[in-house]
Motif scaffolding. Structure first.
Motif, mmCIF file in Angstrom:
data_model
loop_
_atom_site.group_PDB
_atom_site.id
_atom_site.type_symbol
_atom_site.label_atom_id
_atom_site.label_comp_id
_atom_site.label_asym_id
_atom_site.label_seq_id
_atom_site.Cartn_x
_atom_site.Cartn_y
_atom_site.Cartn_z
ATOM 1 N N SER A 7 0.811 -1.213 0.000
ATOM 2 C CA SER A 7 0.000 0.000 0.000
ATOM 3 C C SER A 7 0.850 1.270 0.000
ATOM 4 C CB SER A 7 -0.936 -0.014 1.203
ATOM 5 O OG SER A 7 -0.177 -0.005 2.388
ATOM 6 N N SER A 8 2.176 1.121 -0.124
ATOM 7 C CA SER A 8 3.018 2.314 -0.079
ATOM 8 C C SER A 8 3.522 2.756 -1.454
ATOM 9 C CB SER A 8 4.214 2.070 0.845
ATOM 10 O OG SER A 8 4.994 1.025 0.351
ATOM 11 N N SER A 9 3.239 1.994 -2.498
ATOM 12 C CA SER A 9 3.746 2.347 -3.829
ATOM 13 C C SER A 9 2.635 2.397 -4.870
ATOM 14 C CB SER A 9 4.775 1.327 -4.294
ATOM 15 O OG SER A 9 5.903 1.352 -3.461
ATOM 16 N N LEU A 10 2.811 3.298 -5.818
ATOM 17 C CA LEU A 10 1.880 3.432 -6.933
ATOM 18 C C LEU A 10 2.197 2.340 -7.951
ATOM 19 C CD1 LEU A 10 -0.365 5.311 -8.056
ATOM 20 C CD2 LEU A 10 1.447 6.528 -9.264
ATOM 21 N N VAL A 11 1.242 1.470 -8.229
ATOM 22 C CA VAL A 11 1.466 0.350 -9.136
ATOM 23 C C VAL A 11 1.329 0.767 -10.597
ATOM 24 C CG1 VAL A 11 0.612 -1.937 -9.817
ATOM 25 C CG2 VAL A 11 0.773 -1.348 -7.403
ATOM 26 N N VAL A 12 0.359 1.623 -10.899
ATOM 27 C CA VAL A 12 0.149 2.089 -12.271
ATOM 28 C C VAL A 12 0.857 3.438 -12.413
ATOM 29 C CG1 VAL A 12 -1.549 2.734 -14.019
ATOM 30 C CG2 VAL A 12 -2.086 0.915 -12.380
ATOM 31 N N PRO A 13 1.971 3.464 -13.144
ATOM 32 C CA PRO A 13 2.747 4.702 -13.242
ATOM 33 C C PRO A 13 1.992 5.818 -13.966
ATOM 34 C CG PRO A 13 3.630 3.038 -14.720
ATOM 35 C CD PRO A 13 2.529 2.381 -13.950
ATOM 36 N N ALA A 14 2.380 7.039 -13.675
ATOM 37 C CA ALA A 14 1.819 8.197 -14.357
ATOM 38 C C ALA A 14 2.124 8.085 -15.839
ATOM 39 C CB ALA A 14 2.418 9.470 -13.776
ATOM 40 N N SER A 15 1.166 8.485 -16.661
ATOM 41 C CA SER A 15 1.373 8.415 -18.111
ATOM 42 C C SER A 15 0.597 9.534 -18.796
ATOM 43 C CB SER A 15 0.898 7.060 -18.653
ATOM 44 O OG SER A 15 -0.521 7.038 -18.739
ATOM 45 N N THR A 16 0.803 9.629 -20.092
ATOM 46 C CA THR A 16 0.113 10.652 -20.873
ATOM 47 C C THR A 16 -1.388 10.356 -20.964
ATOM 48 O OG1 THR A 16 0.658 9.452 -22.891
ATOM 49 C CG2 THR A 16 2.135 11.249 -22.256
ATOM 50 N N GLN A 17 -1.809 9.169 -20.573
ATOM 51 C CA GLN A 17 -3.234 8.828 -20.567
ATOM 52 C C GLN A 17 -3.961 9.487 -19.397
ATOM 53 O OE1 GLN A 17 -4.337 7.046 -23.271
ATOM 54 N NE2 GLN A 17 -2.192 7.347 -23.798
ATOM 55 N N ASN A 18 -3.209 9.950 -18.402
ATOM 56 C CA ASN A 18 -3.797 10.575 -17.221
ATOM 57 C C ASN A 18 -4.149 12.027 -17.476
ATOM 58 O OD1 ASN A 18 -1.330 8.781 -15.425
ATOM 59 N ND2 ASN A 18 -3.482 8.300 -15.374
ATOM 60 N N HIS A 19 -5.058 12.552 -16.672
ATOM 61 C CA HIS A 19 -5.351 13.980 -16.680
ATOM 62 C C HIS A 19 -4.280 14.633 -15.825
ATOM 63 C CE1 HIS A 19 -9.130 13.189 -18.596
ATOM 64 N NE2 HIS A 19 -9.456 12.340 -17.642
ATOM 65 N N SER A 20 -3.474 15.485 -16.443
ATOM 66 C CA SER A 20 -2.363 16.076 -15.696
ATOM 67 C C SER A 20 -2.246 17.567 -15.942
ATOM 68 C CB SER A 20 -1.052 15.381 -16.065
ATOM 69 O OG SER A 20 -0.772 15.546 -17.432
ATOM 70 N N PHE A 66 0.624 17.505 -11.462
ATOM 71 C CA PHE A 66 -0.530 17.028 -10.691
ATOM 72 C C PHE A 66 -1.407 16.171 -11.590
ATOM 73 C CE2 PHE A 66 -4.944 18.358 -9.027
ATOM 74 C CZ PHE A 66 -5.043 17.253 -8.214
ATOM 75 N N ILE A 67 -1.644 14.951 -11.146
ATOM 76 C CA ILE A 67 -2.480 14.000 -11.889
ATOM 77 C C ILE A 67 -3.685 13.649 -11.042
ATOM 78 C CG2 ILE A 67 -2.589 11.609 -12.711
ATOM 79 C CD1 ILE A 67 0.322 11.972 -13.631
ATOM 80 N N PHE A 68 -4.865 13.681 -11.661
ATOM 81 C CA PHE A 68 -6.092 13.281 -10.967
ATOM 82 C C PHE A 68 -6.594 11.981 -11.569
ATOM 83 C CE2 PHE A 68 -10.598 12.971 -10.204
ATOM 84 C CZ PHE A 68 -10.725 13.390 -8.886
ATOM 85 N N ARG A 69 -6.873 11.026 -10.681
ATOM 86 C CA ARG A 69 -7.490 9.756 -11.079
ATOM 87 C C ARG A 69 -8.773 9.574 -10.280
ATOM 88 N NH1 ARG A 69 -2.152 5.790 -11.228
ATOM 89 N NH2 ARG A 69 -1.231 6.689 -13.107
ATOM 90 N N HIS A 70 -9.751 8.961 -10.923
ATOM 91 C CA HIS A 70 -11.060 8.773 -10.298
ATOM 92 C C HIS A 70 -11.055 7.619 -9.300
ATOM 93 C CE1 HIS A 70 -12.753 11.509 -13.234
ATOM 94 N NE2 HIS A 70 -12.146 10.825 -14.176
ATOM 95 N N PHE A 71 -11.710 7.854 -8.169
ATOM 96 C CA PHE A 71 -11.921 6.794 -7.182
ATOM 97 C C PHE A 71 -13.267 7.050 -6.487
ATOM 98 C CE2 PHE A 71 -11.116 3.856 -3.706
ATOM 99 C CZ PHE A 71 -10.403 2.839 -4.344
ATOM 100 N N PRO A 72 -14.364 6.998 -7.284
ATOM 101 C CA PRO A 72 -15.677 7.255 -6.698
ATOM 102 C C PRO A 72 -16.047 6.165 -5.695
ATOM 103 C CG PRO A 72 -15.921 6.474 -8.951
ATOM 104 C CD PRO A 72 -14.446 6.673 -8.704
#
Length: 185
Positions: A7-20, A66-72
């Motif tokens: 739970s301490s590491s981001l598994v899916v790396p930041a990419s150009t597919q993200n909203h940044s 800054f990257i935003f990912r959804h977690f509703p």
């Protein structure tokens, strides 16, 4: 490379597919998993925007991405999933961040009528917007964000990762700014 599922590491790396906002090659990449109906998510989102503005003035545009990912969290926030779909529909028309700002500012009013009003206020193509919502074309994208969050140990929103490491400090401007600056060294 070790695939760390703790739970301490981001598994899916930041990419150009993200909203940044900012460049992926920035000194610090901050990933937020958020829920538009969650008061704490909105507060952290606004905090990050202030911090990013201050750090950009101090260190330049390439300092913080800054990257935003959804977690509703649909079990406690019934409008969060629909709000995420609205943000994605706005993204198709180049207005993800404007819609995200609006949703965070108006989280007590996320029913369908308000969502269409926000889209109209942002001058979105309303027929396209409504078609995408009715066909739920953005659900897969949102589910990918949720799945990536779960794989990284996210169980609720908000959750932050600074340069791929889970931020577990306090949600205060000073502590978060110190953590961001420390991550750049």
């Amino acid at each position: 490379m070790i695939d760390d599922h703790s739970s301490s590491s981001l598994v899916v790396p930041a990419s150009t597919q993200n909203h940044s906002q900012g460049v992926l090659s920035a000194a610090v990449v901050l990933v937020m998993y958020g829920d538009y109906q969650c008061p704490r998510s909105a507060a952290v989102y606004k905090l990050i925007k202030i911090i990013r503005q201050e750090l950009t003035v101090s260190f330049g545009e390439d300092y913080l991405c800054f990257i935003f990912r959804h977690f509703p969290q649909t079990q406690i926030h019934p409008h969060a999933q629909r709000a995420a779909q609205v943000a994605e529909a706005a993204a198709v028309q180049g207005k993800f961040w404007l819609m995200s700002d609006t949703l965070c500012d108006h989280q007590q009013r996320l029913e369908n009528g308000y969502l269409v009003e926000y889209a109209n206020d942002l001058r979105l193509d309303i027929p396209q917007f409504l078609k995408e919502l009715s066909k739920q074309v953005h659900v897969d994208r949102i589910n990918e964000d949720i799945e990536g969050g779960i794989r990284s140990g996210v169980t609720n929103a908000p959750a932050l990762f600074i340069n791929n490491i889970r931020y577990t400090g306090r949600w205060k401007i000073t502590e978060l700014t110190v953590a961001i600056v420390a991550a750049s060294h």
